[in-house]
Design a protein around this motif. Structure first.
Motif, PDB file in Angstrom:
ATOM      1  N   GLU A   1       7.290  -1.749  -8.276  1.00 26.08           N
ATOM      2  CA  GLU A   1       5.860  -2.092  -8.397  1.00 26.08           C
ATOM      3  C   GLU A   1       5.138  -1.886  -7.062  1.00 26.08           C
ATOM      4  O   GLU A   1       4.025  -1.359  -7.034  1.00 26.08           O
ATOM      5  CB  GLU A   1       5.691  -3.553  -8.850  1.00 26.08           C
ATOM      6  CG  GLU A   1       5.948  -3.762 -10.332  1.00 26.08           C
ATOM      7  CD  GLU A   1       5.852  -5.232 -10.716  1.00 26.08           C
ATOM      8  OE1 GLU A   1       6.706  -6.016 -10.244  1.00 26.08           O
ATOM      9  OE2 GLU A   1       4.941  -5.594 -11.456  1.00 26.08           O
ATOM     10  N   VAL A   2       5.797  -2.267  -5.969  1.00 27.49           N
ATOM     11  CA  VAL A   2       5.185  -2.078  -4.639  1.00 27.49           C
ATOM     12  C   VAL A   2       5.005  -0.582  -4.372  1.00 27.49           C
ATOM     13  O   VAL A   2       3.933  -0.119  -3.968  1.00 27.49           O
ATOM     14  CB  VAL A   2       6.050  -2.735  -3.535  1.00 27.49           C
ATOM     15  CG1 VAL A   2       5.524  -2.379  -2.154  1.00 27.49           C
ATOM     16  CG2 VAL A   2       6.081  -4.246  -3.711  1.00 27.49           C
ATOM     17  N   LEU A   3       6.082   0.165  -4.661  1.00 26.21           N
ATOM     18  CA  LEU A   3       6.058   1.614  -4.408  1.00 26.21           C
ATOM     19  C   LEU A   3       4.938   2.311  -5.172  1.00 26.21           C
ATOM     20  O   LEU A   3       4.227   3.161  -4.625  1.00 26.21           O
ATOM     21  CB  LEU A   3       7.375   2.211  -4.899  1.00 26.21           C
ATOM     22  CG  LEU A   3       8.431   2.540  -3.871  1.00 26.21           C
ATOM     23  CD1 LEU A   3       9.634   3.138  -4.546  1.00 26.21           C
ATOM     24  CD2 LEU A   3       7.862   3.502  -2.844  1.00 26.21           C
ATOM     25  N   SER A   4       4.789   1.936  -6.431  1.00 21.88           N
ATOM     26  CA  SER A   4       3.827   2.656  -7.265  1.00 21.88           C
ATOM     27  C   SER A   4       2.380   2.365  -6.845  1.00 21.88           C
ATOM     28  O   SER A   4       1.490   3.135  -7.171  1.00 21.88           O
ATOM     29  CB  SER A   4       4.031   2.339  -8.736  1.00 21.88           C
ATOM     30  OG  SER A   4       3.907   0.975  -8.918  1.00 21.88           O
ATOM     31  N   GLN A   5       2.152   1.272  -6.093  1.00 22.06           N
ATOM     32  CA  GLN A   5       0.777   1.017  -5.628  1.00 22.06           C
ATOM     33  C   GLN A   5       0.367   2.083  -4.612  1.00 22.06           C
ATOM     34  O   GLN A   5      -0.813   2.439  -4.516  1.00 22.06           O
ATOM     35  CB  GLN A   5       0.637  -0.364  -4.961  1.00 22.06           C
ATOM     36  CG  GLN A   5       1.165  -1.538  -5.720  1.00 22.06           C
ATOM     37  CD  GLN A   5       0.537  -1.730  -7.091  1.00 22.06           C
ATOM     38  OE1 GLN A   5      -0.492  -1.145  -7.398  1.00 22.06           O
ATOM     39  NE2 GLN A   5       1.174  -2.520  -7.928  1.00 22.06           N
ATOM     40  N   MET A   6       1.343   2.602  -3.857  1.00 24.96           N
ATOM     41  CA  MET A   6       0.975   3.496  -2.752  1.00 24.96           C
ATOM     42  C   MET A   6       0.304   4.766  -3.264  1.00 24.96           C
ATOM     43  O   MET A   6      -0.830   5.069  -2.909  1.00 24.96           O
ATOM     44  CB  MET A   6       2.208   3.834  -1.918  1.00 24.96           C
ATOM     45  CG  MET A   6       2.823   2.593  -1.327  1.00 24.96           C
ATOM     46  SD  MET A   6       4.342   2.883  -0.455  1.00 24.96           S
ATOM     47  CE  MET A   6       3.783   3.542   1.058  1.00 24.96           C
ATOM     48  N   SER A   7       0.985   5.509  -4.139  1.00 24.39           N
ATOM     49  CA  SER A   7       0.383   6.751  -4.657  1.00 24.39           C
ATOM     50  C   SER A   7      -0.815   6.417  -5.525  1.00 24.39           C
ATOM     51  O   SER A   7      -1.797   7.164  -5.551  1.00 24.39           O
ATOM     52  CB  SER A   7       1.381   7.549  -5.481  1.00 24.39           C
ATOM     53  OG  SER A   7       2.603   7.587  -4.850  1.00 24.39           O
ATOM     54  N   GLY A   8      -0.741   5.286  -6.247  1.00 28.59           N
ATOM     55  CA  GLY A   8      -1.834   4.891  -7.137  1.00 28.59           C
ATOM     56  C   GLY A   8      -3.132   4.699  -6.354  1.00 28.59           C
ATOM     57  O   GLY A   8      -4.184   5.193  -6.737  1.00 28.59           O
ATOM     58  N   LEU A   9      -3.040   3.983  -5.219  1.00 28.55           N
ATOM     59  CA  LEU A   9      -4.237   3.724  -4.417  1.00 28.55           C
ATOM     60  C   LEU A   9      -4.798   5.018  -3.836  1.00 28.55           C
ATOM     61  O   LEU A   9      -5.996   5.276  -3.862  1.00 28.55           O
ATOM     62  CB  LEU A   9      -3.917   2.763  -3.268  1.00 28.55           C
ATOM     63  CG  LEU A   9      -3.657   1.308  -3.638  1.00 28.55           C
ATOM     64  CD1 LEU A   9      -3.288   0.496  -2.412  1.00 28.55           C
ATOM     65  CD2 LEU A   9      -4.883   0.690  -4.295  1.00 28.55           C
ATOM     66  N   LEU A  10      -3.881   5.852  -3.340  1.00 28.90           N
ATOM     67  CA  LEU A  10      -4.340   7.122  -2.772  1.00 28.90           C
ATOM     68  C   LEU A  10      -5.018   7.981  -3.825  1.00 28.90           C
ATOM     69  O   LEU A  10      -6.093   8.545  -3.616  1.00 28.90           O
ATOM     70  CB  LEU A  10      -3.155   7.885  -2.178  1.00 28.90           C
ATOM     71  CG  LEU A  10      -3.116   7.839  -0.666  1.00 28.90           C
ATOM     72  CD1 LEU A  10      -1.712   7.969  -0.162  1.00 28.90           C
ATOM     73  CD2 LEU A  10      -3.981   8.922  -0.074  1.00 28.90           C
ATOM     74  N   PHE A  11      -4.394   8.034  -4.988  1.00 26.73           N
ATOM     75  CA  PHE A  11      -4.940   8.850  -6.074  1.00 26.73           C
ATOM     76  C   PHE A  11      -6.324   8.332  -6.481  1.00 26.73           C
ATOM     77  O   PHE A  11      -7.281   9.090  -6.622  1.00 26.73           O
ATOM     78  CB  PHE A  11      -3.980   8.818  -7.266  1.00 26.73           C
ATOM     79  CG  PHE A  11      -4.547   9.486  -8.477  1.00 26.73           C
ATOM     80  CD1 PHE A  11      -4.613  10.862  -8.547  1.00 26.73           C
ATOM     81  CD2 PHE A  11      -5.024   8.735  -9.546  1.00 26.73           C
ATOM     82  CE1 PHE A  11      -5.160  11.491  -9.657  1.00 26.73           C
ATOM     83  CE2 PHE A  11      -5.565   9.352 -10.661  1.00 26.73           C
ATOM     84  CZ  PHE A  11      -5.635  10.740 -10.716  1.00 26.73           C
TER      85      PHE A  11
END
Ligand code: HEM
Length: 635
Positions: A347-357
């Motif tokens: 869940e933490v990992l997926s926030q990174m690309s999600g926020l950038l996108f």
């Protein structure tokens, strides 16, 4: 004596009264019956035409189908602006159009209906499973791919990172990004020996990536180095939207793929299917995942190093870290959270690309649109530049009182958060651009159960009936039209389609405070319908006590309710900071032989019209030169 033909006067007089009364009585009677009849007919007419919940879903109007299989869905993705606004004009604040595969889509722009969908009944109207599962496959189980309690848990953990106070803390750390952008553009101008044409979309895109990468992950992709080619990660990120568009016809199978097929078999299926876009999407997903994983590992190692240096006990290491970036804040909050509230590593990992996108295309398209608008209107550009100069000069004077030995040129002054946010004309321009040109035109939801949507402005249905409450069957696909809301003449007035930054100013000719800032920045504190303290009928976007449930003023550009854009304060800060830095030293004008056309393909798509351009490639070429004395408005 023969009887007179006419009765003698006294006889007439004698019976005259009763005859007059009789005639008048009949007339009055007729008048009353007519009034009662008319009133009765009116009541029956109102009953027939003012149906409340009794209207039927089938009776809701909409444009005819364009294609037997695609419906009219493709119209949204090719210059959809006219399609949407023309149909809202014809059918009203809610209409039905044909989606692909015989599916109906309700396009909603009525303020009360939107309030129900996004805020009041948000439990009933969930994000579409197609969208959600697609996001899960690309980014993992982050904000864009979760709902219910899991989504609430993630929002709770991430919200503090986007608070106003954290933005204030973060600003000094990211100010150098705008300076670096300015230096890159200046060096291109000096290499060209003066004014030169530069694709501002490309540079705003590089800038937005840096802002979110540095603020979001404490990481730099060095995107602003002149000759730096985009890293694999950035290239993968840029591919997501175009690939997604190419995969539209098969997107409807993603809920099945995530729900019933394991990752192993999903990979096998992608291997055998002859769809290159699908293989490319898998490659991009892998790049996003592996890079985020590596960056996260680095962040954690940095933090541990920092903690060891501070000699802090193991179990509380994360809570003591000073990093202001979003990941550091998230990791800290996660470390101290109750076991039930903790986010998993995925869940933490997926926030990174999600926020950038979520943050980079939206912000770069807004910045480019502002620069293009300023390039087309030299007065607006000069007026804004003058406001920036005055604010910077005031702040420079204030600084020199504190540090008399330090000499600062006004152009180099970095404004603190409060001053940056409080500049009325800058604020008005940003709000007006976001209102007229929202980067995303709609947000999608699906009704989980049979329900109804009340309307603020009743619609006229196919049968001629006026409907105030629209029945919504379970499974109905809904698009909340941001465009429709932002262009609603009932709310914004007859000039809703015009670019008028002055609508946001108390005194259109002066430098008085903006009407929006007067109304308070914490727009999420108040909801639809009621007028919040500080807001009144003169506030833009408030009409007859009605407003849209937007998280940012009454515009719907950042959505509303618990799924509204988490990054809206960040986007506002970034855009304002970039503009104050660029306009202090650079002047923008249109390239004389290149006409830019902003197509609306569900996202803003700027292209150069043929013959100078191919009409397809996204670009915003503008002429840029150094500012000279004449580029300010005389005070
Ligand atoms: C001009 C810039 C931006 C615009 C117009 C914009 C617009 C939106 C909209 C309309 C939504 C709501 C989607 C929905 O209701 O389904 C949204 C959600 C979101 N935005 Fe933004 N956004 C912008 C910038 C940013 C930035 C800079 C970030 C991060 C740094 C960001 C992160 C997100 C995230 C994570 C969500 C999902 C929220 C959730 O599901 O809880 N956005 N954005």
């Amino acid at each position: 004596m023969p009887e007179p033909l006419n009765p003698p006067l006294d006889i007439i007089r004698g019976t005259g009264h009763s005859l007059t009364y009789t005639v008048m009585g009949i007339l009055w009677f007729q008048a009353f019956t007519n009034i009662f009849l008319a009133a009765g007919l009116y009541v029956i007419f109102r009953k027939l035409t003012d149906l409340e919940a009794e209207g039927s879903y089938e009776d809701v109007g909409g444009p005819p189908k364009d294609h037997w299989l695609k419906g009219s869905f493709h119209r949204m993705f090719y210059d959809g602006f006219d399609f949407i606004l023309r149909n809202i004009e014809t059918y009203g604040g809610i209409f039905k159009y044909a989606g692909p595969f015989w599916m109906d889509i309700m396009l909603v722009s009525d303020p009360l209906a939107m309030y129900h969908i996004l805020v009041k009944d948000q439990e009933i109207f969930e994000m579409s499973p197609i969208f959600q599962s697609g996001n899960y496959l690309v980014f993992g189980p982050g904000l864009f791919a979760t709902s219910g309690d899991q989504h609430r848990k993630q929002r709770k953990m991430l919200n503090p990172a986007f608070s106003t106070s954290n933005m204030q803390d973060m600003l000094p750390a990211i100010q150098p990004i705008a300076q670096k952008l300015c230096a890159s553009l200046t060096s291109q101008i000096s290499r060209a020996g003066g004014m030169t044409e530069i694709d501002t979309l490309e540079w705003m895109s590089r800038t937005s990536i840096e802002y979110i990468a540095q603020a979001g992950m404490g990481y730099s992709f060095d995107s602003l180095d002149n000759n730096n080619l985009a890293s694999d990660y950035v290239q993968a990120l840029k591919q997501i939207v175009p690939l997604n568009m190419r995969l539209r016809p098969i997107r409807m199978f993603t809920p099945f793929m995530t729900g019933y097929i394991s990752q192993y078999w999903r990979n096998k299926i992608v291997d055998v299917l002859p769809i290159p876009a699908l293989k490319e999407m898998r490659r991009c997903t892998y790049v996003l995942y592996s890079t985020s994983k590596q960056i996260l590992a680095e962040r954690k190692a940095d933090m541990e190093r920092e903690m060891r240096a501070q000699d802090v006990e193991d179990d509380s290491w994360a809570t003591k870290i000073k990093g202001k970036d979003i990941m550091s804040i998230l990791l800290r909050a996660n470390a101290s959270a109750h076991e039930m509230e903790k986010l998993s590593e995925e869940e933490v990992l997926s926030q990174m690309s999600g926020l950038l996108f979520a943050g980079f295309e939206t912000t770069s398209s807004t910045l480019s649109r502002i620069l293009h608008t300023l390039a087309l209107d030299d007065y607006v550009q000069s007026r804004l530049r003058t406001e920036i100069k005055v604010a910077k000069q005031h702040y420079a004077t204030f600084q020199s009182e504190i540090e008399p030995d330090r000499e600062v040129r006004w152009e180099d002054v970095e404004l603190p958060y409060d001053i940056l946010m409080g500049m009325p004309y800058l604020d008005a321009i940003l709000r007006e651009i976001l209102r007229l040109y929202p980067p995303a035109g709609e947000v999608g939801r699906v009704a989980k159960v049979d329900t109804q949507l009340p309307l603020q402005f009743p619609i006229r249905c196919k049968s001629g009936v006026r409907m105030k409450v629209v029945p919504i069957p379970k499974g109905t696909n809904i698009g909340c039209s941001i465009l429709g809301a932002n262009y609603n003449k009932e709310i914004w007035g007859e000039d809703a389609f015009e670019f008028k930054p002055e609508r946001w100013l108390t005194d259109p000719s002066g430098d008085t405070t903006s009407r929006a800032s007067r109304a308070g920045k914490t727009d999420d504190d108040f909801a639809y319908g009621g007028i919040a303290p500080g807001l009144n009928e003169n506030t833009p976007g408030v009409e007859g006590g009605v407003r849209y449930p937007g998280v940012y003023s009454s515009i719907m550009t950042f959505g509303g309710g618990p799924r509204a854009c988490i990054g809206f304060r960040f986007a506002e800060m970034e855009i304002k900071q970039v503009l104050t830095t660029l306009l202090s030293t650079l002047h923008f004008s249109p390239s004389p032989d290149k006409e830019i056309r902003w197509m609306y393909n569900n996202f803003q798509t700027p292209v150069v019209r043929p013959p100078a351009g191919d009409g397809k490639t996204r670009q915003v070429p503008l002429n840029i030169r150094m500012v000279n004395r004449g580029d300010f408005v005389a005070k």
